[in-house]
Scaffold this motif. Structure first.
Motif, PDB file in Angstrom:
ATOM      1  N   VAL A 141       0.872  -1.182   0.000  1.00 17.01           N
ATOM      2  CA  VAL A 141       0.000   0.000   0.000  1.00 17.01           C
ATOM      3  C   VAL A 141       0.909   1.231   0.000  1.00 17.01           C
ATOM      4  CG1 VAL A 141      -1.878   1.203   1.177  1.00 17.01           C
ATOM      5  CG2 VAL A 141      -1.724  -1.289   1.313  1.00 17.01           C
ATOM      6  N   PRO A 142       1.282   1.729  -1.182  1.00 16.67           N
ATOM      7  CA  PRO A 142       2.280   2.810  -1.285  1.00 16.67           C
ATOM      8  C   PRO A 142       1.684   4.215  -1.302  1.00 16.67           C
ATOM      9  CG  PRO A 142       1.850   1.930  -3.456  1.00 16.67           C
ATOM     10  CD  PRO A 142       0.919   1.197  -2.505  1.00 16.67           C
ATOM     11  N   SER A 143       0.574   4.422  -0.606  1.00 15.89           N
ATOM     12  CA  SER A 143      -0.152   5.696  -0.661  1.00 15.89           C
ATOM     13  C   SER A 143       0.746   6.889  -0.360  1.00 15.89           C
ATOM     14  CB  SER A 143      -1.322   5.678   0.324  1.00 15.89           C
ATOM     15  OG  SER A 143      -2.226   4.645   0.019  1.00 15.89           O
ATOM     16  N   LYS A 144       0.554   7.940  -1.162  1.00 15.27           N
ATOM     17  CA  LYS A 144       1.356   9.168  -0.989  1.00 15.27           C
ATOM     18  C   LYS A 144       0.591  10.246  -0.225  1.00 15.27           C
ATOM     19  CE  LYS A 144       2.087   9.505  -5.471  1.00 15.27           C
ATOM     20  NZ  LYS A 144       2.608   9.974  -6.776  1.00 15.27           N
ATOM     21  N   TYR A 145      -0.604   9.925   0.239  1.00 16.33           N
ATOM     22  CA  TYR A 145      -1.425  10.912   0.940  1.00 16.33           C
ATOM     23  C   TYR A 145      -1.838  10.357   2.303  1.00 16.33           C
ATOM     24  CZ  TYR A 145      -5.719   8.251  -0.030  1.00 16.33           C
ATOM     25  OH  TYR A 145      -6.687   7.283  -0.065  1.00 16.33           O
ATOM     26  N   GLU A 146      -2.568  11.167   3.055  1.00 15.13           N
ATOM     27  CA  GLU A 146      -2.987  10.764   4.395  1.00 15.13           C
ATOM     28  C   GLU A 146      -4.185   9.815   4.300  1.00 15.13           C
ATOM     29  OE1 GLU A 146      -1.128  11.845   7.203  1.00 15.13           O
ATOM     30  OE2 GLU A 146       0.132  12.390   5.505  1.00 15.13           O
ATOM     31  N   GLU A 147      -3.904   8.597   3.958  1.00 12.77           N
ATOM     32  CA  GLU A 147      -4.931   7.559   3.793  1.00 12.77           C
ATOM     33  C   GLU A 147      -5.737   7.411   5.082  1.00 12.77           C
ATOM     34  OE1 GLU A 147      -6.647   4.526   1.500  1.00 12.77           O
ATOM     35  OE2 GLU A 147      -4.546   4.770   0.988  1.00 12.77           O
ATOM     36  N   GLY A 150      -7.494   2.153   5.147  1.00 19.45           N
ATOM     37  CA  GLY A 150      -7.024   1.155   4.205  1.00 19.45           C
ATOM     38  C   GLY A 150      -7.690  -0.194   4.369  1.00 19.45           C
ATOM     39  N   ARG A 151      -8.899  -0.333   3.819  1.00 12.89           N
ATOM     40  CA  ARG A 151      -9.658  -1.575   3.965  1.00 12.89           C
ATOM     41  C   ARG A 151      -8.910  -2.769   3.369  1.00 12.89           C
ATOM     42  NH1 ARG A 151     -15.018  -2.830   4.942  1.00 12.89           N
ATOM     43  NH2 ARG A 151     -15.707  -4.814   4.068  1.00 12.89           N
ATOM     44  N   VAL A 152      -8.175  -2.553   2.286  1.00 18.10           N
ATOM     45  CA  VAL A 152      -7.462  -3.673   1.655  1.00 18.10           C
ATOM     46  C   VAL A 152      -6.449  -4.291   2.612  1.00 18.10           C
ATOM     47  CG1 VAL A 152      -7.807  -2.826  -0.687  1.00 18.10           C
ATOM     48  CG2 VAL A 152      -5.744  -2.154   0.570  1.00 18.10           C
ATOM     49  N   ILE A 153      -5.931  -3.497   3.538  1.00 14.40           N
ATOM     50  CA  ILE A 153      -4.998  -4.028   4.540  1.00 14.40           C
ATOM     51  C   ILE A 153      -5.702  -5.065   5.405  1.00 14.40           C
ATOM     52  CG2 ILE A 153      -3.629  -3.446   6.586  1.00 14.40           C
ATOM     53  CD1 ILE A 153      -3.071  -0.725   5.300  1.00 14.40           C
ATOM     54  N   LEU A 154      -6.917  -4.751   5.827  1.00 16.94           N
ATOM     55  CA  LEU A 154      -7.684  -5.664   6.668  1.00 16.94           C
ATOM     56  C   LEU A 154      -7.999  -6.953   5.915  1.00 16.94           C
ATOM     57  CD1 LEU A 154      -7.959  -2.832   7.967  1.00 16.94           C
ATOM     58  CD2 LEU A 154     -10.301  -3.438   8.561  1.00 16.94           C
ATOM     59  N   GLU A 155      -8.344  -6.812   4.631  1.00 20.14           N
ATOM     60  CA  GLU A 155      -8.668  -7.989   3.828  1.00 20.14           C
ATOM     61  C   GLU A 155      -7.448  -8.888   3.656  1.00 20.14           C
ATOM     62  OE1 GLU A 155     -12.171  -5.830   1.138  1.00 20.14           O
ATOM     63  OE2 GLU A 155     -10.177  -6.156   0.294  1.00 20.14           O
ATOM     64  N   ALA A 156      -6.304  -8.282   3.369  1.00 15.94           N
ATOM     65  CA  ALA A 156      -5.083  -9.072   3.169  1.00 15.94           C
ATOM     66  C   ALA A 156      -4.667  -9.784   4.451  1.00 15.94           C
ATOM     67  CB  ALA A 156      -3.952  -8.174   2.672  1.00 15.94           C
ATOM     68  N   ASN A 167       3.752   5.073   5.696  1.00 19.50           N
ATOM     69  CA  ASN A 167       3.448   5.534   7.060  1.00 19.50           C
ATOM     70  C   ASN A 167       2.635   6.831   7.016  1.00 19.50           C
ATOM     71  OD1 ASN A 167       5.417   7.178   6.041  1.00 19.50           O
ATOM     72  ND2 ASN A 167       6.952   6.700   7.597  1.00 19.50           N
ATOM     73  N   ARG A 168       1.511   6.794   6.323  1.00 17.45           N
ATOM     74  CA  ARG A 168       0.699   7.985   6.115  1.00 17.45           C
ATOM     75  C   ARG A 168      -0.691   7.808   6.733  1.00 17.45           C
ATOM     76  NH1 ARG A 168       5.058   9.547   4.887  1.00 17.45           N
ATOM     77  NH2 ARG A 168       5.700  10.660   3.000  1.00 17.45           N
ATOM     78  N   GLY A 169      -1.229   8.898   7.279  1.00 13.07           N
ATOM     79  CA  GLY A 169      -2.601   8.921   7.761  1.00 13.07           C
ATOM     80  C   GLY A 169      -2.896   7.861   8.801  1.00 13.07           C
ATOM     81  N   GLY A 170      -3.992   7.110   8.569  1.00 11.54           N
ATOM     82  CA  GLY A 170      -4.407   6.103   9.524  1.00 11.54           C
ATOM     83  C   GLY A 170      -3.800   4.731   9.294  1.00 11.54           C
ATOM     84  N   ILE A 171      -2.963   4.582   8.269  1.00  9.22           N
ATOM     85  CA  ILE A 171      -2.382   3.267   7.975  1.00  9.22           C
ATOM     86  C   ILE A 171      -1.611   2.700   9.160  1.00  9.22           C
ATOM     87  CG2 ILE A 171      -0.703   2.042   6.522  1.00  9.22           C
ATOM     88  CD1 ILE A 171      -1.562   3.776   4.194  1.00  9.22           C
ATOM     89  N   PRO A 172      -0.779   3.494   9.868  1.00  9.33           N
ATOM     90  CA  PRO A 172      -0.059   2.928  11.011  1.00  9.33           C
ATOM     91  C   PRO A 172      -0.964   2.386  12.114  1.00  9.33           C
ATOM     92  CG  PRO A 172       0.968   4.987  10.312  1.00  9.33           C
ATOM     93  CD  PRO A 172      -0.334   4.876   9.573  1.00  9.33           C
ATOM     94  N   GLU A 173      -2.244   2.774  12.115  1.00  8.93           N
ATOM     95  CA  GLU A 173      -3.174   2.239  13.111  1.00  8.93           C
ATOM     96  C   GLU A 173      -3.700   0.860  12.721  1.00  8.93           C
ATOM     97  OE1 GLU A 173      -6.199   5.112  14.253  1.00  8.93           O
ATOM     98  OE2 GLU A 173      -4.900   6.727  13.517  1.00  8.93           O
TER      99      GLU A 173
END
Length: 233
Positions: A141-147, A150-156, A167-173
């Motif tokens: 998940v190479p997002s360049k913005y404050e995502e 990231g639902r795809v993270i949960l699915e994977a 390490n953007r937005g809510g991804i680290p959570e």
């Protein structure tokens, strides 16, 4: 913009956000702290679940390949350009598969014709996504913005697939170092971590073995309880 957000949301009794990062943003524009709460996405764990990886790779035609998967909208802020640069610069035994749709579809498909380690899959029905997650080795998940989250993270993770993400937005959570890696969304950082996991299968296997338990503990339907309480209240 801040004034418009306050005008729109202040009449609500409760505002729910997908991450603490989003919650902080709303408080910063003027919403009261007690009005804003955070809930977490949930995944149907009976749909997104692990199954035999060898068989999954065979079904999608990825036998014998180490595959880094991207799933999402093909738009610039999602970072596909960065991931394509990684594909061009990295060990060509590492393959990159792109699932999704959007304005950059033609660009990704063009690169896939030039690079043997890039696979343009395009749109996939949601009910087929678990097969592709299981056939992959890593989700990126190479997002360049404050995502937001990231639902795809949960699915994977629910399918037993570790994540390399920005390490953007809510991804680290959504992930920690037991099931993934957080980096700046740059070619060097993403490439280094992807190649490290490829070259250290024991580390990758240990991450894979923890993903399912991590996901069922954090992303099950029990997360609906906060939403139900807000409506009941």
């Amino acid at each position: 913009m801040a004034k418009m957000v306050r005008w729109t949301l202040n009449p609500a009794n409760k505002v729910l956000t997908l991450s603490n990062a989003s919650r902080r943003e709303l408080i910063e524009v003027g919403l009261r702290e007690d009005k804003v709460d955070t809930y977490t996405y949930w995944i149907d764990q009976e749909v997104f679940k692990p199954f035999d990886k060898v068989e999954a790779k065979k079904k999608v035609g990825w036998e014998g390949r180490f595959v880094v998967l991207f799933v999402g909208r093909f738009i610039d802020i999602k970072g596909m350009d960065v991931l394509l640069e990684v594909a061009e610069s990295i060990d060509k035994e590492i393959c990159f598969a792109f699932i999704g749709d959007g304005p950059l579809s033609a660009s990704i498909e063009k690169v896939s014709r030039r690079l043997n380690n890039v696979m343009f899959i395009g749109k996939v029905d949601n009910h087929n996504l678990p097969l592709y997650y299981n056939a992959a080795d890593i989700l990126c998940v190479p997002s360049k913005y404050e995502e937001g989250f990231g639902r795809v993270i949960l699915e994977a993770l629910s399918c037993g697939i570790p994540v390399v993400a920005s390490n953007r937005g809510g991804i680290p959570e959504a992930i920690d170092r037991t099931v993934g890696v957080l980096v700046d969304p740059t070619v060097d950082d993403l490439g280094r971590e992807i190649e490290s996991l490829y070259r250290t299968p024991k580390r990758l296997y240990e991450m894979q073995s923890r993903c399912r338990e991590y996901a069922t503990g954090r992303f099950s339907k029990k997360n609906t309880e906060l939403i139900v309480r807000c409506y009941d209240g």
